[in-house]
Every structure is written in structure tokens, then in C-alpha cells.
Write a protein that holds these residues in place. Structure first.
Motif, short mmCIF file in Angstrom:
data_model
loop_
_atom_site.label_atom_id
_atom_site.label_comp_id
_atom_site.label_asym_id
_atom_site.label_seq_id
_atom_site.Cartn_x
_atom_site.Cartn_y
_atom_site.Cartn_z
N THR D 71 0.83 -1.21 0.00
CA THR D 71 0.00 0.00 0.00
C THR D 71 0.87 1.25 0.00
O THR D 71 0.61 2.20 -0.74
CB THR D 71 -0.87 0.00 1.28
OG1 THR D 71 -1.15 -1.34 1.63
CG2 THR D 71 -2.16 0.72 1.03
N LYS D 72 1.94 1.23 0.80
CA LYS D 72 2.77 2.44 0.84
C LYS D 72 3.45 2.65 -0.52
O LYS D 72 3.57 3.78 -1.00
CB LYS D 72 3.84 2.32 1.94
CG LYS D 72 3.32 2.57 3.35
CD LYS D 72 4.38 2.25 4.40
CE LYS D 72 5.19 3.48 4.77
NZ LYS D 72 4.64 4.19 5.95
N TRP D 104 -3.66 -12.56 -1.49
CA TRP D 104 -5.02 -12.06 -1.76
C TRP D 104 -5.70 -11.60 -0.48
O TRP D 104 -6.53 -10.70 -0.46
CB TRP D 104 -5.87 -13.16 -2.44
CG TRP D 104 -6.05 -14.37 -1.57
CD1 TRP D 104 -5.18 -15.40 -1.48
CD2 TRP D 104 -7.13 -14.63 -0.70
NE1 TRP D 104 -5.64 -16.33 -0.58
CE2 TRP D 104 -6.84 -15.88 -0.09
CE3 TRP D 104 -8.31 -13.96 -0.37
CZ2 TRP D 104 -7.69 -16.46 0.84
CZ3 TRP D 104 -9.15 -14.54 0.57
CH2 TRP D 104 -8.86 -15.79 1.17
N ASP D 105 -5.30 -12.19 0.67
CA ASP D 105 -6.05 -11.82 1.89
C ASP D 105 -5.17 -10.99 2.82
O ASP D 105 -5.46 -10.86 3.99
CB ASP D 105 -6.52 -13.09 2.58
CG ASP D 105 -5.30 -13.90 3.05
OD1 ASP D 105 -4.19 -13.52 2.60
OD2 ASP D 105 -5.45 -14.85 3.80
N SER D 106 -4.08 -10.39 2.28
CA SER D 106 -3.22 -9.65 3.23
C SER D 106 -3.71 -8.22 3.33
O SER D 106 -4.23 -7.65 2.37
CB SER D 106 -1.78 -9.67 2.70
OG SER D 106 -1.34 -8.32 2.63
N TYR D 107 -3.57 -7.62 4.50
CA TYR D 107 -4.16 -6.30 4.75
C TYR D 107 -3.34 -5.19 4.11
O TYR D 107 -3.78 -4.09 3.95
CB TYR D 107 -4.29 -6.04 6.26
CG TYR D 107 -2.97 -6.02 6.98
CD1 TYR D 107 -2.41 -7.21 7.44
CD2 TYR D 107 -2.26 -4.84 7.17
CE1 TYR D 107 -1.19 -7.21 8.06
CE2 TYR D 107 -1.03 -4.85 7.79
CZ TYR D 107 -0.50 -6.04 8.24
OH TYR D 107 0.71 -6.07 8.85
N ASN D 108 -2.06 -5.43 3.75
CA ASN D 108 -1.28 -4.25 3.28
C ASN D 108 -0.80 -4.42 1.85
O ASN D 108 0.13 -3.76 1.45
CB ASN D 108 -0.12 -3.98 4.23
CG ASN D 108 0.88 -5.14 4.21
OD1 ASN D 108 0.62 -6.12 3.51
ND2 ASN D 108 1.94 -5.03 4.95
N THR D 109 -1.39 -5.32 1.04
CA THR D 109 -1.00 -5.28 -0.39
C THR D 109 -2.23 -4.90 -1.22
O THR D 109 -3.37 -5.11 -0.79
CB THR D 109 -0.54 -6.67 -0.88
OG1 THR D 109 -1.61 -7.56 -0.62
CG2 THR D 109 0.72 -7.08 -0.24
N ILE D 110 -1.96 -4.33 -2.40
CA ILE D 110 -3.03 -3.85 -3.29
C ILE D 110 -3.49 -5.04 -4.13
O ILE D 110 -2.68 -5.79 -4.66
CB ILE D 110 -2.48 -2.74 -4.22
CG1 ILE D 110 -1.99 -1.56 -3.38
CG2 ILE D 110 -3.51 -2.30 -5.22
CD1 ILE D 110 -3.06 -0.90 -2.57
N LYS D 111 -4.80 -5.22 -4.23
CA LYS D 111 -5.31 -6.39 -4.97
C LYS D 111 -5.36 -6.11 -6.46
O LYS D 111 -4.67 -6.76 -7.25
CB LYS D 111 -6.72 -6.74 -4.44
CG LYS D 111 -6.74 -6.94 -2.93
CD LYS D 111 -5.80 -8.06 -2.49
CE LYS D 111 -5.71 -8.11 -0.99
NZ LYS D 111 -4.68 -7.13 -0.47
#
Lengths: 161, 303, 621, 190
Positions: D71-72, D104-111
Motif C-alpha cells: 500500500t505504501k 489475496w487476503d493480506s491487509y497491506n497489499t493492493i489487490k
């Protein structure tokens, strides 16, 4: 060397147990109140280096376990101190007065577990994108639910049109 | 009288094109030889031309009037300097200017790039420009001594006469007092052309290619054209001053490619200097040689 | 209006105008400003009307037994026109600059008095009036330098001590000239070709060169100039470094070529250690050392002050090198330096006025968006002082270098040439740190410079470009001066000098540049249209640019200054400090003797008498 | 590889030049960047096709999203994408930018990266080897030829949509919108 140290700690610190000692490791369990004195005591006889602070989430005992690890430069012995604090709105005093480099460890634990360290000047976001809403490393955090809420809710170009 | 002016006008128009073509070929060769030295196939010879066409097809941003006009002025500065440098027989404006004027006209391009970069308001640019100016001060010390020793040896400041002397007797680099400044000039040639050991001003890794960070489409195109012509000027000036200026264009081109290959091989071998290391190097050996040359020219020592 | 009335009216108008503005200033502000501008205009008009006229007239019958004369010839006309234009433009500039400060009518009195003193110096035909006007000029400069209190007081003190020493040396010189020549009128002195012993001429030359050297501030006598320039109010430091320093040059020209004549000056001393050669080498040192110390400064006006000393070096080399080409270059450079240095000080004044007195080069930046006219003025001034072609600085430097190289004197030429790159580096830092880079929040809403400040800046810029493209205008006048000095004249044309070895044709260069710029502009139109963008839409390696922290100004030439910094410790300054401490120690010693109460003095008298009697009696025994 | 056909050069030089001088932004967004150095050095030399790393986004016209996007990093990717001059192309490596891949289910990567910036080409493979990258580049050439690589046009036309998505994720963005949100035509001044 580590046996006499263990004996001394058990004598002059109330209800602290040494669960395991060897040439390289020593595990100490101590209550919240005793930690400050214990750290100062260890720092006096040579354990000047705070290796790290981590945290374990015992969800079924409803407790957080803060693990402090201090090291000594001239002996291979590492002392690991485990402290239990209650899980709901957890707060604990910061150990910056003893070890200055604790700020960022406490900052990380605050961000990922939500434990508020009073006395730590910089509890600002470290890794995450300053979301105050959730603490991802707690066991009761459901990341699939979070992904559904934040990412899947954003429409694709076709849905938007 | 009329056909002289016609020839002058034709030269005035076509000389920049010739210089541009040679400059592009030099840049293409530069990348090709570098690739071959690094054991890879390397881009086609006219890749710089393709890059320039692509730059002109891109729509970019400008930070203001001085930013846009500075780039145009930089290329204009290089072209004007070009008109004063004799290339074999072609020399459009040699009648109204001499070596001192060329020296000062060469200030145009760095100043206008510096000003347009300054308006781009990016510290990468300011650091790049301050390094470029420091480097230019570094190599000006020996360069001025070299030029002064040539000028006071031939007792004239006009480049055309210097070439005439060289063609009548023999190259300046061969007769005694000017050999030492000639060697000093070869030592500082990489610095003047911005070749690897001295390309600290436009270092892509440290300051994201220095003054050209904010140049986008057509500005970068103009900058590449200016770099091509600057390469041509750097080598042509050296040939005119020390290698007799070449009686005809073919001979001139041969000399140019030889000097160019030396520069490319130096570029392939050396890592990049820091600015103060570069200045210390430039102020130590080349300046010493140039100073000895100046003294020898001043006190005619007959062997 | 024949020349006599014109000359006298210049003196009357300039002195009368000064006192008139002071008196009227008490009544109302507007009257003071009108009268100040009127005096300026009148002096300019009168000096324009004096073009080409010559003559000497008496304006005071017996002042202490001498008759004071005033005269005009080409040399003094050139200085007169430059000083009147510069002082007029500085008065116009200070209309808005000084409005807020207190004691403004004192400021106008002093400024007009300085201009009057300078006009007097330039027009005076005999050494007494020359000395009087010289003193008026020095004292009013001192009062103006220490105008805004604080550090300016010590700067003024340093200036006045050195200029008093200079005036004393000049007074001794004038007296010794009077004793040998019997007269003080310059024309009479120069007509008597007395064959004086070389030692005596050298003594006179040294005296006068100390006096004019201190005012001219070249290398050994330069230490008063940087503090004086940076503490004086900007419009006055424009006059101070534009024209007031050049009075020393006028003095040098006077003693070198008018009073003693060219032959005497050039043969003075042996072949290498001749007087004019030493002066040339002093000029060379003056070019190199101050220009590179200017690199280390971070106060804008101090940087400009150090460059004034540097440029004076060029003029000194030009004048004292002795060939007709070099003297022409030196005189032409004095006019050019007057224009672009005054312009640069006025631009710093305009920036100072708008940003509330900030001159520190590390804390400004990005003012080009708010003050475009001031930026263009500073740019043209900087290009002029560097000597980029198409500016007048280039033509005069080119002439000086040509003169040096044709004589084969390449070491001097090298010192002069390397000064140019020092100026280039420090003036890019000057332009970059003030005008380019990110505009900080503090200066978000500053306005353009007011018209009173922009008018002089525009006029100076036009003069620089005009003289750069058509130098012939000034070179013709200089040619007549050269003939009056006894040099052979140069074939000067409107576009420059067409001497045999290497021509300079400024009009060809100008047309070539214009054609090429248009051609490149057409090429740039081939590309797609560009989009104007604000200063914060910038490459910062992926992150958004940090506000207020995205400007590289502080350690601008750190690697270079780390190399040349230790070399440029100001030895001369330490020398003067030691000198100062020595004199104060001697002073204390003497104070111990004259303690001030009568008892000691009585004892001293008695002792002295005893010694006298002893000597008298002693011999008898 | 129709670089040699001069007739094409004279017909539409812009497109040909875009194809044969693809300068890639030197910005390592994810784990795929480890494949780029071997592809530009001596074994698989990309420079023979005119593909070269560009020191600053202003010089570049190709943007390679190599691997998963945190995300960053997305903030920096958006900023760099907006700095690039207009005809620009983006290529995404591997499956993570498509739909999150194994994170796919991680909170800090962009889907889905193409919800935030337009992507022209996708290269499959976790992570694609240099040969796959070159095939991707040739595919990009064909798309440019056909005029199908119009990511930047899509970004300009629906900038409102992209901006809203970005602000939904990051809250208030510090930099102003690239194109004025109200009217679609940008103000072009020299």
C-alpha cells in the motif's frame, strides 16, 4: 555464571521465577511491577544492550505477554524477561529511561498490538498507512473481512461507468 | 564578392547540420562501443536519433518561461560557438571573432542550463549544476594556461591564423614548447567532454542525472541535440588548436574519431570521481604541465 | 549657456540642492523628494550639455592666496556623465527605499553631498579644490556608511581611518608638488617638463597611489570595503561601489598620464621592477584573491563587495599596463563596472526592501515568480560582470586580454581570465539562492518591486545590453582621451575594435545569436505543447516534495570551498589587526607619560631644565 | 521488428520512435525487479531493442510494475506515474498486481492495481524471466502499432474515477489532482 545470577534474581525479586538457564539463554518470568527494578539491576551488572522487545497475544488467557531481551557484550548469555499484562485496553510504562533505543520497538508494538506505552514521545505510525482503526497482529483481527471491506468495495472501471 | 557571401550563407546554414549528424554518430558510437566493451550487443548506431524523435513526440511539463527559454538558449549557445570553430575549410563566422570570444561564448550553455535548471526548483538540479560549475572551474585553470601558451606562442588571438601557422610549418603539438600543453590538454579532455571519470555533474545514480532531471519531452530532445554538438565542439577545438585543424574535412574526421576513441576507452575503464577528487586531479598534474608550458613559451629556451 | 556658466552651475546646483532638500525636508516629505530628484536631473542635463567642450575657468579668486579653477575635458566629462547618471538613479531608487526609515532628510543631504563632492573632484583643475572636494566626498561617505547604526558604525570607523590616512598622504604629495613646481594648477604642472630625480618621482607616485589606492580599494588596502558595502544602505552602496571607488581610478589616471605624463610613468624603475609592472601585479592579485573569497560569502551584499574589489583589479591592470589598447580597456571597464555593479546592488536593495531586510543567501529562494523584473535586472547584471558576449563587460574584458596577450604577458592574462570563472561561480550562487529554487511560505505573498525601484533597474539593463552590442559609442570618446594622453589611437568602429590580429564584431555576434535562437525556437515548436506546472509538481523519488525543506542553498560550493577555503585566510586583515593593536599599545605607553595631573608636568619641566644645564655645564668641564 | 523499414519512419515517426526507444522508469516496485538487471546487462541486453533504464520519470515512457504492490509503494507509484510525460505505457509483472496473487487476503497489499493506475500489458510468471520480458515488450510494440496501448488516455478521461479510488484508500492526498476534476480538457500553455 548464569546459575548464581539466577539464584540472586530469585532471592531479591518477589515472585519472579527462572524457568530455564543455560550457558547462552536464561528465561525469567516477572510481574509488571518488578520489571523496572529488574532491568536496572541487570543493566548494573553488565547487561547494557537491549536486543529487542516483542509481544505475544495469549487470546484465551486474555493477556498480552511482553518479551524483553537484554544482552551482554562480554558473555554470550542472553536474558529473556516475560511480563504478562491484561489484554483489554492494555497500557504499560515505557522503558526509555533505562534503554533509549526502546522507542521504536514500543512504537511498533503499539501500532501492531495496540498497547499504549505512556512515556514514549513518538507513538506515531511506523509501517502502516496511519490507520488508527485496527491492529493487524492481534489474534481477533480477521484480515479477510478487512480486505473485503477496504479493497473489494472499490469498484472496477466497468462497474463505475 | 557575391559568391563569397553566398558560400558564407550556405556554410552558415549547413554547418550546424553536419555537426549535428557527426555528433549523433559520435553518440551512437559511444553507446555501441560501451556496450561492446561490456560484452553486450548494444543499440543500433542511430539510437540517439530515435531517442530524440521520441522525445519530440512526448508532451511534457515546463516550470516557467526561464525554464523553457533556458533550454533553447543552451542549444543556441552551442550552435553559436560552433559557427566560430573552423572545421577544415568551413568557418562561417571566423571573420568577426577569435579564440577569446569562443572561450566566452562557451559560457552561454552552462549558464542557460543552470538558469533553466534553477527554475525547475529541484535540489537534484541545483546539486548537479553546482558540481558542473565546480568541475568547469577545475578544468578551466589548466585549459586557460594551455590556450594562453598557444596564443602567446603565435602572438595572435585568432584561431584561423593559428591554424594557418600550423599548416605552413607543422602541428602545434609537435614543436617543442607546445608539446607539454598538448599533453595537458589530452589529460583534461575527458573533463571537458563530461566523460565517465568526470561525469559527476550528470550522475544518473546519485542525483538522477543532475541538471536534466526535470526536462521531459522536447526539452530533453533539445538537450540531447546540444550534447551532440557539444561533443563535436570539444573535439574540434582540440584538433584546431593542436593537430593543425586538418587540411580537408576527411582528415579532420579521422583525427576526430581517433581522439573520440581515446575518450570512450577512458570512459569505459574509470569509475566516477567525486567532485573534490576531480578538482584535486585537475589542479595537480594537468595544471603543472600547463604551467611549465606557459613558462617555456614565455622564456624562449632554444635547444 | 557657455561652458563657464555650465560648470559653475553644476557645482552650485549640486551643493545648493543638497542643503535645499535638507531644509525643505523639514517641512514636508514630498518637497524633499521632488527637490532631490530635481537636483539629480539638473546635474545630468548640465553634464550632457557639456559634451565635447573643454576649458578651464576660475571660480574663486584668492582662497588662502590660491585661485581655484574648474575645468572640463574628455576624461573628466566621461567621469562626470557616469557619476551624474548613477547618482540620479540612486536618488530615484532611494525615494521608496528610505521612506520608512527615520532621519531621511539627513540621508538625502548626505547622498547629494557625496554626489556634489564627486562632481567637484572630477571638475577641479587645481590640486587644492581637488583636495577639498575629496574631503567632502570622504566625510559624507563616512556619515552615510554609518547611517543605519549597529555594525555600520564599526564599518564606517574602519573606512574613515583609512581614508584619513589616504588624505594625509595626498596632502603631503600636494605640498611637495607645490614646493617643486611652484604652482598647483594641473595644466601648468603638466606643461613644465621638469627633469626630477627618479627617486623623488617615485616618492610622489607612492604617496598618491596610497591615497588613491585606499579609495580604489585594491588588494593591500581593500579591507574597509566589504564591511562598508554590506552595512551601507543599498542605494548608497550602489553609488559607493559604482562610482565612488572610481574616483581613485580618476586620481590614478590624473597622476599617471596627465600630471607626470606617459613617458615618465612608464620608465619609472628598472625593466622588471618598474612601477607600472608592480601596479599590474597588484591588480592581478586584486582580481584573483577577492573573487575567490567572494565564493565563501553567504551575505549577498558582502559577496558583491568582494567582487567590486575583484573588478577594480581589472581596471588597475588595464590602466597601468601602459599600451593604448589596455588603457582603453581599463577605462571602458570602469564605466561597465559602474553600470552592472550599481544594478546588482539595486536588485539586492529591492529584494531587501520586499523581504524585510533579509540578505542571507541561505534563507531566500524562488523569488523569480514574485519579482520577475528584479530577476531580469540581476541576471543581466550578473551576465555583465561575468563578461558573457552581448554584454558590455565582455567587450572591455576582451580588450584588456587582447592587450595583455599581444604583449606576450600571459601570466597576467591568466590571472585576469581565471577571475572570470570565479565570478561565474559566485554569481550563479547569487542568482540561484535568491531567485531560483523553491519559493518558501514566508515569501508567498510579497509583491513586485515598486516602480521607483524598477525604473533604475530597467535603465541599467538597457545600458549594459546597448554598450554590449554597440561598444563603439563609448570607445569613440575613449579614443579621444587616449589621444589626449599621447597614445596612438585605435581604429574604433561602431561594432568594436578592428585591430590587425583578431577582430571583435559585436553586431555580427548579435545577429548570429538572434538568428540561431529563432531557428532553435522553431525546432522546439516541432515538439508537443508543454503544460505549465507549479513548483511542487517535481521529481522527489516517488514521494511528494517536503514543504520548506526542498531547496539546496546552504553549502552550495562545499567541495570547492573546502579546497580553497584555508588558502584564502585574509592575511592582510590580520596584518592590519596587528598594526591596530601595536598603535594602541604605543598610545597606552604615551598615556602613562602624560598622566594629566599638574604635578607630573612640573617635575618634567624641572628635569628637562636640569638636563639642559648639565649639557651646558658638562661641556665647560 | 520493423525498425529498419524507412517508409514507416516517414509515415508516422512518432509511433515508431515510441516503439524503439522505450525508456523504463528505474523504480523497483516489487520482487520482480530482480529480473530487470540481468535483462539490461550483457546476457540478455535489452538496449539492442532501445529499452534502457531512465534516471528520472520525466525521461521515461515505460513503467514496469514488477511484482506485488504494497500500500505504501502504491503512493509512490501513483506519484511517479503522474510525473511521466504523456504517451506512457505501463506493464505489470506476475499475478500479484492482477488480483493480489498469493497475498489475496493480506491487509497491506493492493489487490487490483488497475483500479488505481491504468495498466496496458500484463506479463505472466512469478516472476517472468528476461525472455518473457522481451516477449512482453514485443507485444507492447504490436499494441502501440495498433494504437491499443491507450492506458494514459484512459487515465486522463476517467481521472475522476482513479482519483476517487486513490482517495478512498489513502484519504486526503497531499498533491493536487493532475487534471482538473471539473472539466476534462487540461489547460495547455507553453
Amino acid at each position: 555464571m548464569s546459575e548464581e545470577l539466577a539464584k540472586e534474581i530469585i532471592d531479591n525479586f518477589s515472585n519472579t521465577g527462572v524457568s530455564y538457564t543455560s550457558k547462552y539463554r536464561m528465561y525469567i518470568q516477572t510481574p509488571k511491577e518488578e520489571l523496572f527494578r529488574l532491568l536496572e539491576y541487570l543493566k548494573d551488572n553488565g547487561f547494557k544492550y537491549l536486543v529487542m522487545i516483542t509481544c505475544v497475544d495469549w487470546i484465551n488467557e486474555n493477556e498480552f505477554e511482553l518479551v524483553y531481551q537484554v544482552g551482554n557484550f562480554n558473555t554470550p548469555l542472553r536474558i529473556i524477561i516475560q511480563v504478562r499484562i491484561p489484554r483489554n485496553n492494555p497500557t504499560y510504562e515505557s522503558i526509555i529511561p533505562i534503554f533509549k533505543n526502546a522507542t521504536d520497538y514500543e512504537r511498533e508494538i503499539h501500532e501492531l498490538f495496540g498497547i499504549v506505552f505512556d512515556g514514549n514521545p513518538k507513538l506515531t505510525p511506523l509501517f502502516l498507512e496511519d490507520w488508527q482503526k485496527f491492529h493487524p497482529f492481534k489474534k481477533d483481527f480477521d484480515s479477510r473481512e478487512y480486505v473485503k471491506v477496504t479493497f473489494d468495495s472499490i469498484p472496477t472501471l466497468e462497474e463505475y461507468k | 564578392m557575391i559568391n563569397v557571401t553566398i558560400v558564407k550563407v550556405l556554410e552558415f546554414i549547413f554547418y550546424p547540420f553536419i555537426a549535428f549528424v557527426i555528433g549523433i554518430i559520435l553518440m551512437g558510437l559511444f553507446r555501441k562501443i560501451m556496450a561492446r566493451i561490456q560484452r553486450r550487443y548494444g543499440p543500433p548506431l542511430l539510437q540517439p536519433l530515435i531517442d530524440i524523435i521520441r522525445f519530440f513526440s512526448q508532451r511534457t511539463v515546463s516550470h516557467g518561461k526561464i525554464f523553457s527559454f533556458g533550454v533553447i538558449l543552451a542549444l543556441a549557445g552551442s550552435l553559436v560557438v560552433l559557427l566560430f570553430i573552423p572545421f577544415g575549410k568551413i568557418c562561417p563566422l571566423c571573420g568577426s571573432g577569435d579564440l577569446l570570444l569562443i572561450l566566452y561564448l562557451m559560457l552561454f550553455t552552462p549558464i542557460s542550463i543552470a538558469l533553466s535548471g534553477g527554475e525547475g526548483a529541484n535540489p537534484n538540479i541545483s546539486i548537479g549544476v553546482s558540481r558542473k560549475l565546480m568541475l568547469s572551474l577545475g578544468y578551466e585553470v589548466p585549459f586557460l594556461m594551455i590556450i594562453l601558451s598557444v596564443m602567446s606562442f603565435y602572438k595572435t588571438t585568432s584561431l584561423v591564423e593559428i591554424i594557418k601557422y600550423q599548416q605552413n610549418y607543422h602541428w602545434a603539438i609537435l614543436n617543442f614548447p607546445l608539446v607539454i600543453p598538448g599533453i595537458a590538454y589530452i589529460l583534461i579532455l575527458p573533463a571537458m567532454m563530461g566523460v565517465r571519470p568526470f561525469d559527476v555533474a550528470s550522475a544518473p545514480q546519485e542525483i538522477a542525472s543532475g541538471p536534466v532531471v526535470e526536462y521531459g519531452g522536447k526539452f530533453l530532445g533539445l538537450n540531447h541535440i546540444e550534447h551532440a554538438i557539444h561533443m563535436f565542439i570539444g573535439i574540434a577545438l582540440f584538433i584546431d588548436l593542436f593537430l593543425g585543424g586538418g587540411p580537408n574535412i576527411g582528415f579532420f574526421l579521422v583525427e576526430m574519431f581517433i581522439v573520440f576513441f581515446i575518450a570512450v576507452f577512458i570512459n569505459a575503464m574509470f569509475p566516477r570521481y567525486r567532485v573534490d577528487q576531480a578538482i584535486k586531479y585537475l589542479w595537480r598534474w594537468p595544471s603543472l604541465l600547463a604551467f611549465i608550458g606557459l613558462v617555456l613559451v614565455r622564456i624562449p629556451v632554444k635547444f | 549657456m557657455n561652458t563657464e556658466t555650465l560648470l559653475k552651475s553644476i557645482l552650485i546646483v549640486s551643493f545648493g540642492g543638497a542643503f535645499l532638500t535638507y531644509i525643505l525636508g523639514k517641512i514636508s516629505r514630498v518637497l524633499r523628494e521632488i527637490f532631490a530628484v530635481l537636483t539629480g536631473i539638473f546635474v545630468v542635463v548640465f553634464s550632457l550639455m557639456l559634451y565635447g567642450k573643454t576649458g578651464t575657468f576660475i571660480y574663486a579668486k584668492n582662497f588662502l592666496g590660491f585661485s581655484l579653477l574648474v575645468s572640463i575635458n574628455n576624461l573628466s566629462w566621461l567621469f562626470l556623465i557616469t557619476l551624474s547618471v548613477i547618482s540620479f538613479l540612486s536618488v530615484v531608487f532611494s525615494l521608496t527605499y528610505i521612506r520608512g526609515h527615520e532621519r531621511t532628510d539627513f540621508y538625502y543631504l548626505m547622498l547629494l553631498l557625496v554626489n556634489a563632492g564627486m562632481a567637484g573632484v572630477v571638475l577641479s583643475a587645481d590640486l587644492i579644490s581637488f583636495y577639498i572636494f575629496w574631503e567632502i566626498m570622504s566625510w559624507s561617505t563616512f556619515l552615510l556608511i554609518s547611517y543605519n547604526r549597529g555594525a555600520a558604525l564599526s564599518a564606517g570607523m574602519k573606512y574613515i581611518i583609512m581614508s584619513v590616512v589616504g588624505s594625509a598622504a595626498m596632502m603631503i604629495g600636494i605640498i611637495s608638488i607645490y614646493t617643486t613646481y611652484g604652482t598647483l594648477i594641473i595644466s601648468e604642472i603638466s606643461s613644465q617638463r621638469l627633469s626630477l630625480p627618479p627617486g623623488y618621482i617615485l616618492f610622489l607616485f607612492i604617496l598618491f597611489s596610497i591615497a588613491f589606492g585606499i579609495k580604489n580599494a585594491f588588494w593591500p588596502f581593500h579591507i574597509w570595503l566589504p564591511p562598508a558595502h554590506s552595512e551601507a544602505p543599498s542605494p548608497f552602496s550602489a553609488v559607493l561601489s559604482g562610482i565612488l571607488i572610481k574616483m581613485g581610478t580618476y586620481g590614478f589616471l590624473l597622476i599617471m598620464y596627465v600630471i607626470f605624463g606617459m613617458k615618465v610613468f612608464l620608465e619609472l624603475g628598472s625593466s622588471f621592477f618598474s612601477f607600472h609592472n608592480i601596479l599590474c601585479w597588484l591588480g592581478a592579485i586584486t582580481v584573483v584573491i577577492p573573487t575567490f573569497t567572494a565564493l565563501l560569502q553567504y551575505d549577498a551584499k558582502r559577496l558583491l563587495a568582494w567582487h567590486s574589489i575583484g573588478q577594480i583589479g581589472y581596471i588597475i591592470i588595464g590602466i597601468s599596463f601602459g599600451t593604448s589598447l589596455s588603457v582603453a580597456g581599463g577605462i571602458f571597464h570602469f564605466i561597465n563596472h559602474a553600470t552592472f555593479k550599481a544594478l546588482l546592488f539595486l536588485t539586492v536593495g529591492a529584494v531587501e526592501y520586499r523581504t524585510g531586510g533579509v540578505r542571507d543567501l541561505n534563507s531566500l529562494g524562488g523569488l523569480i515568480k514574485k519579482m520577475p523584473i528584479t530577476f531580469i535586472g540581476a541576471l543581466i547584471g550578473a551576465l555583465g560582470i561575468i563578461g558573457v558576449p552581448l554584454t558590455n563587460g565582455f567587450v572591455s574584458k576582451w580588450i584588456i586580454y587582447k592587450a595583455l596577450i599581444l604583449e606576450g604577458n600571459s601570466f597576467l592574462a591568466f590571472a585576469a581570465l581565471i577571475g572570470t570563472w570565479g565570478t561565474l561561480l559566485s554569481f550563479y550562487k547569487f542568482l540561484h539562492n535568491i531567485f531560483l529554487g523553491q519559493l518558501s511560505e514566508k515569501y508567498k505573498n510579497i509583491k513586485k518591486a515598486p516602480f521607483c525601484m524598477q525604473f533604475p533597474i530597467i535603465i541599467y539593463s538597457l545600458i549594459i545590453i546597448l554598450f554590449g552590442i554597440l561598444p563603439g559609442i563609448v570607445l569613440k570618446v575613449i579614443n579621444t582621451i587616449l589621444i589626449s594622453f599621447g597614445f596612438e589611437s585605435l581604429n574604433v568602429t561602431i561594432w568594436g575594435i578592428a585591430s590587425e590580429s583578431g577582430i571583435l564584431n559585436t553586431i555580427n555576434i548579435f545577429t548570429a545569436i538572434v538568428i540561431v535562437v529563432i531557428a532553435v525556437w522553431i525546432i522546439s515548436r516541432l515538439g508537443a505543447k508543454t503544460r505549465l506546472v507549479a513548483q511542487d509538481d517535481n521529481y522527489a523519488a516517488g514521494s511528494y516534495i517536503p514543504k520548506e525543506k526542498y531547496n539546496f542553498t546552504a553549502a552550495f560550493y562545499k567541495p570547492m570551498t573546502r579546497i580553497i577555503g584555508p588558502v584564502l585566510k585574509d592575511i592582510i586583515n590580520n596584518f592590519y589587526l596587528i598594526l591596530g593593536r601595536g598603535t594602541s599599545a604605543v598610545g597606552n605607553g604615551i598615556r602613562k607619560v602624560y598622566t594629566g595631573d599638574i604635578g607630573y608636568y612640573v617635575i618634567y619641566i624641572i628635569l628637562f631644565l636640569a638636563v639642559l644645564i648639565l649639557i651646558k655645564v658638562g661641556f665647560k668641564l | 521488428m520493423d525498425r529498419g523499414q524507412l517508409s514507416k519512419w516517414f509515415k508516422h515517426p512518432g509511433i515508431m520512435a515510441q516503439k524503439y526507444s522505450l525508456w523504463a522508469v528505474y523504480f523497483c516496485t516489487g520482487c520482480g525487479i530482480i529480473e530487470v538487471p540481468p535483462s539490461i546487462t550483457s546476457r540478455w541486453d535489452a538496449e539492442r531493442f532501445g529499452v534502457m533504464p531512465a534516471p528520472s520519470p520525466r525521461h521515461a515512457n515505460l513503467f514496469m510494475i514488477t511484482g506485488y504492490v504494497a500500500t505504501k509503494t502504491l503512493k509512490a507509484i501513483i506519484r511517479t506515474y503522474e510525473l511521466m510525460p504523456e504517451p506512457k505505457y505501463t506493464v505489470a509483472f506476475g499475478s500479484c498486481p492482477i488480483n493480489g496473487g498469493m497475498y489475496w487476503d493480506s491487509y497491506n497489499t493492493i489487490k487490483h492495481i488497475d483500479k488505481y493506475i491504468p495498466i496496458d500489458g500484463w506479463i505472466a510468471g512469478c516472476m517472468p524471466r528476461p525472455e518473457a520480458i522481451f516477449i512482453g515488450v514485443t507485444k507492447l510494440w504490436m499494441m502501440i502499432d495498433k494504437g491499443a496501448a491507450t492506458g494514459y488516455k484512459r487515465y486522463r478521461e476517467n481521472y475522476e474515477y482513479y482519483r476517487k479510488n486513490q482517495e478512498k484508500l489513502f484519504g486526503k492526498l497531499p498533491w493536487p489532482p493532475l487534471f482538473p476534476i471539473e472539466d476534462k480538457n487540461e489547460k495547455l500553455t507553453v
